[in-house]
Scaffold this active site. Structure first.
Site, PDB file in Angstrom:
ATOM      1  N   GLY A  91       0.989  -1.251  -0.052  1.00  0.00           N
ATOM      2  CA  GLY A  91      -0.163   0.108   0.191  1.00  0.00           C
ATOM      3  C   GLY A  91       0.784   1.413  -0.419  1.00  0.00           C
ATOM      4  O   GLY A  91       0.654   2.391  -0.329  1.00  0.00           O
ATOM      5  N   HIS A 183     -14.373  24.450   8.381  1.00  0.00           N
ATOM      6  CA  HIS A 183     -15.209  23.951   9.421  1.00  0.00           C
ATOM      7  C   HIS A 183     -15.559  24.634  10.500  1.00  0.00           C
ATOM      8  O   HIS A 183     -15.735  24.911  11.357  1.00  0.00           O
ATOM      9  CB  HIS A 183     -14.819  22.641  10.225  1.00  0.00           C
ATOM     10  CG  HIS A 183     -15.673  22.644  10.996  1.00  0.00           C
ATOM     11  ND1 HIS A 183     -17.011  22.005  10.290  1.00  0.00           N
ATOM     12  CD2 HIS A 183     -15.750  22.111  12.820  1.00  0.00           C
ATOM     13  CE1 HIS A 183     -17.805  21.441  11.504  1.00  0.00           C
ATOM     14  NE2 HIS A 183     -16.981  21.195  12.829  1.00  0.00           N
ATOM     15  N   LYS A 245     -29.180  22.179  19.206  1.00  0.00           N
ATOM     16  CA  LYS A 245     -28.618  21.393  19.863  1.00  0.00           C
ATOM     17  C   LYS A 245     -27.349  21.155  20.821  1.00  0.00           C
ATOM     18  O   LYS A 245     -26.712  22.113  20.410  1.00  0.00           O
ATOM     19  CB  LYS A 245     -28.209  20.403  18.286  1.00  0.00           C
ATOM     20  CG  LYS A 245     -26.731  21.071  17.781  1.00  0.00           C
ATOM     21  CD  LYS A 245     -26.583  20.078  16.616  1.00  0.00           C
ATOM     22  CE  LYS A 245     -24.883  20.305  16.685  1.00  0.00           C
ATOM     23  NZ  LYS A 245     -24.116  19.293  15.097  1.00  0.00           N
ATOM     24  N   ASP A 271     -25.110  24.114   6.094  1.00  0.00           N
ATOM     25  CA  ASP A 271     -24.394  23.790   6.234  1.00  0.00           C
ATOM     26  C   ASP A 271     -23.206  23.396   5.425  1.00  0.00           C
ATOM     27  O   ASP A 271     -22.901  23.423   4.777  1.00  0.00           O
ATOM     28  CB  ASP A 271     -24.656  21.772   7.728  1.00  0.00           C
ATOM     29  CG  ASP A 271     -24.083  21.439   8.757  1.00  0.00           C
ATOM     30  OD1 ASP A 271     -23.203  22.499   8.978  1.00  0.00           O
ATOM     31  OD2 ASP A 271     -24.386  20.768   9.814  1.00  0.00           O
ATOM     32  N   ASP A 275     -21.932  14.566   7.650  1.00  0.00           N
ATOM     33  CA  ASP A 275     -21.163  13.588   7.728  1.00  0.00           C
ATOM     34  C   ASP A 275     -22.472  12.059   7.345  1.00  0.00           C
ATOM     35  O   ASP A 275     -22.775  11.483   6.758  1.00  0.00           O
ATOM     36  CB  ASP A 275     -20.310  13.558   9.074  1.00  0.00           C
ATOM     37  CG  ASP A 275     -19.245  12.445   8.678  1.00  0.00           C
ATOM     38  OD1 ASP A 275     -19.160  11.549   8.063  1.00  0.00           O
ATOM     39  OD2 ASP A 275     -18.944  12.217   9.886  1.00  0.00           O
ATOM     40  N   THR A 276     -22.284  12.162   9.174  1.00  0.00           N
ATOM     41  CA  THR A 276     -23.595  10.261   8.981  1.00  0.00           C
ATOM     42  C   THR A 276     -24.908  10.949   8.499  1.00  0.00           C
ATOM     43  O   THR A 276     -25.907  10.015   8.675  1.00  0.00           O
ATOM     44  CB  THR A 276     -23.066  10.355  10.050  1.00  0.00           C
ATOM     45  OG1 THR A 276     -24.000  11.590  11.201  1.00  0.00           O
ATOM     46  CG2 THR A 276     -22.516   9.786  11.118  1.00  0.00           C
ATOM     47  N   GLY A 278     -27.060  12.544  10.605  1.00  0.00           N
ATOM     48  CA  GLY A 278     -27.846  12.083  12.026  1.00  0.00           C
ATOM     49  C   GLY A 278     -28.207  13.368  12.371  1.00  0.00           C
ATOM     50  O   GLY A 278     -30.116  13.848  13.002  1.00  0.00           O
ATOM     51  N   THR A 279     -27.315  14.800  12.230  1.00  0.00           N
ATOM     52  CA  THR A 279     -28.226  16.338  12.381  1.00  0.00           C
ATOM     53  C   THR A 279     -29.095  16.697  11.506  1.00  0.00           C
ATOM     54  O   THR A 279     -29.660  17.627  12.123  1.00  0.00           O
ATOM     55  CB  THR A 279     -26.809  17.399  12.456  1.00  0.00           C
ATOM     56  OG1 THR A 279     -26.470  16.530  13.455  1.00  0.00           O
ATOM     57  CG2 THR A 279     -27.168  17.577  12.694  1.00  0.00           C
TER      58      THR A 279
END
Length: 365
Positions: A91, A183, A245, A271, A275-276, A278-279
Site C-alpha cells: 500500500g 469547518h 442542539k 451546513d 457526515d452521517t 444524523g444532525t
C-alpha cells in the site's frame, strides 16, 4: 569521439535493474601559448526565448477527485499535469512527475476525503516530489480539508489535528494554501503560509435564487454555523432561524428546540459538512414539528459516511444540494433528492487570480 556508457538503475516498482545510456563529452582542451596554460571553452549557447516568458502554470492532482481537477483545468485552459501514481504491494505510495516543473507556478488539487489518511499521505508525497523537482511555487488546493473538526481541546488529552495537518502541508513544501469552507474560520491561523479561504455560498446562493422558493427561511443547524447562515440569509434577503442542539457523543446529536418562526414557511438548512446525516435528519424533523411547510438542505462537503445515504433517502427532506468538493458515493448518486453543483469555476478563477497576483476577495461575492 564521444564515449557512451550505461548505468543500472533499480526500478522502484519492479525491483529489477534497468539500463540507461548517456554520453560523456571530452574534457576542455588546454593550450600552452606563451608558456601559460589556458582553457579553451566552447562558445556559450544562447538561451531559449521561452525563458523570458511569464511564470508557467501547472496543475496536478492526486486520486481523490480527478474529475474536479479536470474540470478546473478545462476552465483555466491548462492541461492536467502528467504524473504516475502507483502503490507497492503493502500500500505504500510511489509518485513520479512525468514533466518538468522547474520554476513553474504549481497548483496541486487534492481534497483529503475518504479514505482521509490515504489521500493526505498522497498529497504530502506529491508536494515533496514537486519541491525536490524545483517547482517555483507550490499552492495546495484542498477543496475539503480533512481533520478540520478537531480544531481545539474540547476534552482533556486530545489532539488538535487541524493544526497538525497545517504543519504537515507546510513542511511538505506548500508555499500557499487554497481552501474551501473550513469547518472553523480560525483554522487559517494554524498555517504559517498565506491562505485563501473560499466559500461555496456564491454557487449555492445562485441556485436558490433561481429556484425562488416561497416564504424561505435559512436555518442554522447549530450555534456554530450561525455566522455562515446569517451571511447566506442576507444574500437571499430572507429571515434566519437557529436549531439548538446538544451533542452527546461523536456523530451523535440530540436536537433540543428551534429558535425563530418557521411555521408555514419553507426552510433551508445550511451546513458546511454532512457526515452521517444524523444532525440533518433530526433538524428536518424538528422543523416540521414546529410547523414548517417544506424543508430543503444544502452543504458544501458531502462526506456522507456510514448510514448517511439511507437516512437522507428515508427522510422527509425535499432536496439536498451539495458541491463536488468531494466525489459522491455510488449509492448517493442514485438518490434523486441529492443534487450536485460544481465549484470548478470558483476554484479556477481563484487559481487565475493567485497566478496573476490579483485580488481573490472578489470571489466572495
Amino acid at each position: 569521439m564521444n564515449e557512451r556508457y550505461t548505468t543500472a538503475v533499480l526500478s522502484p516498482i519492479s525491483g529489477q535493474a534497468e539500463e540507461t545510456e548517456a554520453s560523456s563529452q571530452p574534457a576542455p582542451a588546454l593550450s600552452s601559448q606563451d608558456g601559460r596554460a589556458r582553457v579553451i571553452t566552447a562558445p556559450e549557447k544562447k538561451r531559449s526565448g521561452r525563458l523570458s516568458e511569464d511564470k508557467r502554470v501547472k496543475i496536478f492532482c492526486g486520486s481523490s477527485n480527478r474529475p474536479l481537477a479536470e474540470e478546473i483545468c478545462k476552465f483555466v485552459g491548462v492541461p492536467l499535469g502528467e504524473t504516475r501514481l502507483q502503490r507497492f504491494s503493502d500500500g505504500e505510495v510511489h509518485f513520479q512527475l512525468l514533466e518538468n516543473v522547474r520554476g513553474a507556478d504549481v497548483f496541486v488539487v487534492q481534497p483529503t476525503c475518504f479514505p482521509v489518511d490515504q489521500h493526505l499521505v498522497e498529497l504530502l508525497i506529491m508536494m515533496d516530489a514537486l519541491k525536490r523537482a524545483s517547482a517555483g511555487r507550490i499552492t495546495v488546493v484542498v477543496p475539503y480539508y480533512g481533520y478540520a473538526r478537531q480544531d481545539r481541546k474540547d476534552r482533556p488529552r486530545v489532539a488538535i489535528t487541524s493544526k497538525l495537518v497545517a504543519d504537515l502541508l507546510t513542511t511538505a513544501g506548500a508555499n500557499r494554501a487554497l481552501l474551501v469552507d473550513l469547518h472553523a474560520a480560525q483554522i487559517q491561523g494554524f498555517f504559517n503560509i498565506p491562505v485563501d479561504h473560499l466559500f461555496a455560498s456564491p454557487v449555492l446562493v445562485s441556485y436558490f435564487r433561481e429556484l425562488d422558493l416561497p416564504n424561505l427561511t435559512v436555518v442554522s443547524p447549530d450555534a456554530g454555523g450561525v455566522e455562515r447562515a446569517r451571511f447566506f440569509a442576507k444574500k437571499l434577503d430572507v429571515p434566519l432561524a437557529i436549531v439548538d442542539k446538544r451533542r452527546t457523543d461523536i456523530n451523535v446529536t440530540e436536537v433540543m428546540n428551534v429558535i425563530g418562526d418557521v411555521k408555514g414557511r419553507t426552510c433551508l438548512i445550511l451546513d458546511d459538512i454532512i457526515d452521517t446525516a444524523g444532525t440533518l435528519v433530526k433538524t428536518v424533523d424538528a422543523l416540521l414539528a414546529e410547523g414548517a411547510d417544506k424543508v430543503y438542505a444544502c452543504a458544501t462537503h458531502p462526506v456522507l459516511s456510514g448510514p448517511a445515504v439511507e437516512r437522507i433517502a428515508a427522510s422527509r427532506l425535499e432536496q439536498l444540494i451539495v458541491t463536488n468538493t468531494i466525489p459522491l458515493r455510488e449509492d448517493a448518486e442514485k438518490v434523486e433528492k441529492i443534487k450536485v453543483l460544481s465549484i470548478a469555476g470558483l476554484l479556477g478563477r481563484a487559481i487565475e487570480s493567485i497566478h496573476m497576483e490579483t485580488s481573490v476577495s472578489t470571489l466572495f461575492n
